[in-house]
Scaffold this active site. Structure first.
Site, PDB file in Angstrom:
ATOM      1  N   SER A   1      36.492  44.971  44.497  1.00 49.92           N
ATOM      2  CA  SER A   1      35.561  45.977  43.609  1.00 49.92           C
ATOM      3  C   SER A   1      36.755  46.567  42.776  1.00 49.92           C
ATOM      4  CB  SER A   1      34.121  46.486  44.570  1.00 49.92           C
ATOM      5  OG  SER A   1      33.703  45.765  45.120  1.00 49.92           O
TER       6      SER A   1
ATOM      7  N   HIS B   1      43.066  32.781  50.441  1.00 49.15           N
ATOM      8  CA  HIS B   1      41.615  33.450  49.452  1.00 49.15           C
ATOM      9  C   HIS B   1      40.690  33.977  50.464  1.00 49.15           C
ATOM     10  CE1 HIS B   1      38.540  35.265  47.203  1.00 49.15           C
ATOM     11  NE2 HIS B   1      39.241  36.634  46.827  1.00 49.15           N
TER      12      HIS B   1
ATOM     13  N   ASN C   1      41.526  36.774  38.744  1.00 48.54           N
ATOM     14  CA  ASN C   1      41.733  36.389  39.036  1.00 48.54           C
ATOM     15  C   ASN C   1      40.119  35.567  39.030  1.00 48.54           C
ATOM     16  OD1 ASN C   1      40.671  33.612  41.526  1.00 48.54           O
ATOM     17  ND2 ASN C   1      40.156  35.281  42.671  1.00 48.54           N
TER      18      ASN C   1
ATOM     19  N   GLU D   1      37.355  33.508  49.993  1.00 49.12           N
ATOM     20  CA  GLU D   1      35.971  32.465  49.481  1.00 49.12           C
ATOM     21  C   GLU D   1      36.606  31.482  50.118  1.00 49.12           C
ATOM     22  OE1 GLU D   1      35.968  33.522  45.779  1.00 49.12           O
ATOM     23  OE2 GLU D   1      35.333  35.418  45.937  1.00 49.12           O
TER      24      GLU D   1
ATOM     25  N   GLY E   1      33.402  41.581  45.384  1.00 50.38           N
ATOM     26  CA  GLY E   1      32.218  41.520  44.700  1.00 50.38           C
ATOM     27  C   GLY E   1      30.775  41.801  44.959  1.00 50.38           C
TER      28      GLY E   1
ATOM     29  N   GLU F   1      42.741  41.722  50.813  1.00 50.34           N
ATOM     30  CA  GLU F   1      41.140  41.996  50.272  1.00 50.34           C
ATOM     31  C   GLU F   1      40.052  41.845  51.240  1.00 50.34           C
ATOM     32  OE1 GLU F   1      41.490  40.302  46.413  1.00 50.34           O
ATOM     33  OE2 GLU F   1      41.077  38.500  47.544  1.00 50.34           O
TER      34      GLU F   1
ATOM     35  N   LYS G   1      37.865  32.785  39.195  1.00 51.14           N
ATOM     36  CA  LYS G   1      37.635  32.366  40.542  1.00 51.14           C
ATOM     37  C   LYS G   1      36.645  31.300  39.562  1.00 51.14           C
ATOM     38  CE  LYS G   1      36.997  36.210  43.232  1.00 51.14           C
ATOM     39  NZ  LYS G   1      35.946  37.099  44.260  1.00 51.14           N
TER      40      LYS G   1
HETATM   41  P1  PGA Z   1      36.110  41.292  43.161  1.00 46.39           P
HETATM   42  O1  PGA Z   1      37.441  40.082  43.601  1.00 46.39           O
HETATM   43  O2  PGA Z   1      37.590  42.084  41.958  1.00 46.39           O
HETATM   44  O3  PGA Z   1      35.396  40.172  41.838  1.00 46.39           O
HETATM   45  O4  PGA Z   1      35.687  42.075  43.954  1.00 46.39           O
HETATM   46  C1  PGA Z   1      38.734  39.541  44.089  1.00 46.39           C
HETATM   47  C2  PGA Z   1      38.936  38.830  44.036  1.00 46.39           C
HETATM   48  O5  PGA Z   1      38.164  38.515  45.517  1.00 46.39           O
HETATM   49  O6  PGA Z   1      40.134  38.667  43.938  1.00 46.39           O
END
Ligand code: PGA
Length: 257
Positions: A218, A103, A12, A105, A179, A173, A14
């Site tokens: 992560s 997601h 992903n 976010e 992140g 997640e 982003k």
């Molecule tokens: P990350 O993000 O691997 O940077 O923690 C995962 C995601 O939001 O899909």
């Protein structure tokens, strides 16, 4: 691993990446092809979900390689007066075969509710895109002992009945792991994945056994092997560590075993 299924390792990106990032995806595809040529085991499915502006170019760059292209969100409607939005049909037309929906976010920044996510999932199915539906608790919810309840509620209301018999993936997640470099313990991941599997089979019967459940938050080269070895972990959704081929490829490699 899912019955008769194959692992799915999805990147992903982003809101990262312009045309120069295409070379990273090409490097991923080349390495996957090399690995596939000398390995006997079935390869994991590999997908990259770039920003919408790169979907078409990435699909062209990866055509014929087996690495799939996905969107990061799609509007529930096929078209309309929705400035700034992209529909599932548009992603499909641009060459995507998957789409991340719900997601955290987007749930947080755009107040996407569970029913709104369910409507988007129906839109993805209408356009023949495979949805990757994301669920996960916040740190407060986990510390309150509410992780399983929150994920259970998200599953009950973000997954429309129309998913029955259709290809889709689920991504667990935990919001506090995204992140941050923090990951849940193996026991915590296994507990939530087992609960998701139970919910999916309760809802969709035998079909629920075949749905890949990805872990995200992560994931990196150093922890991918351990996470992917856990029961009911059928793949990974990878943010930061999917941006460079050198970071992403060891995670893809961990998906082989
Ligand atoms: P990350 O993000 O691997 O940077 O923690 C995962 C995601 O939001 O899909």
């Amino acid at each position: 691993m899912v019955e008769g299924g194959r692992r799915l390792i999805a990147g992903n990106w982003k809101m990262h990446g312009t045309a120069t990032a295409l070379s990273e995806a090409r490097a991923v595809a080349a390495a996957v092809a090399r690995r596939q040529a000398d390995g006997a085991e079935p390869p994991p499915r590999v997908a990259i979900c770039p920003p919408a502006t790169l979907v078409h170019r990435l699909a062209e760059a990866l055509a014929g390689t087996g690495v799939l292209v996905g969107g990061q969100d799609a509007h529930a409607e096929p078209q309309g007066a929705c400035t700034g939005d992209v529909s599932a049909e548009m992603l499909r037309d641009a060459g995507a075969s998957l789409v991340i929906l719900g997601h955290s976010e987007r749930r947080a920044s755009y107040r996407e509710s569970d029913p709104a996510v369910a409507a988007k999932v129906e839109g993805a199915l209408r356009a023949e895109l495979e949805p990757i539906v994301c669920v996960g608790e916040t740190l407060d919810e986990r510390e309150d002992g509410q992780a399983l309840a929150v994920v259970g509620r998200q599953l009950a209301t973000s997954l429309p009945d129309a998913l029955n018999g259709r290809a889709f993936a689920l991504a667990y997640e935990p919001v506090w792991a995204i992140g941050t470099g923090r990951t849940p313990t193996s026991e915590q991941i296994a507990e939530v994945h087992a609960a998701i599997r139970t919910a999916l089979t309760g809802r969709f019967g035998a079909h629920g056994q075949t749905i890949p459940i990805l872990y995200g938050g992560s994931v990196k080269a150093a922890n991918a092997r351990e996470i992917l070895a856990l029961p009911d972990v059928d793949g990974a959704l990878v943010g930061g560590a999917s941006l460079r081929a050198t970071d992403f490829l060891p995670i893809v490699e961990a998906g082989w075993a």
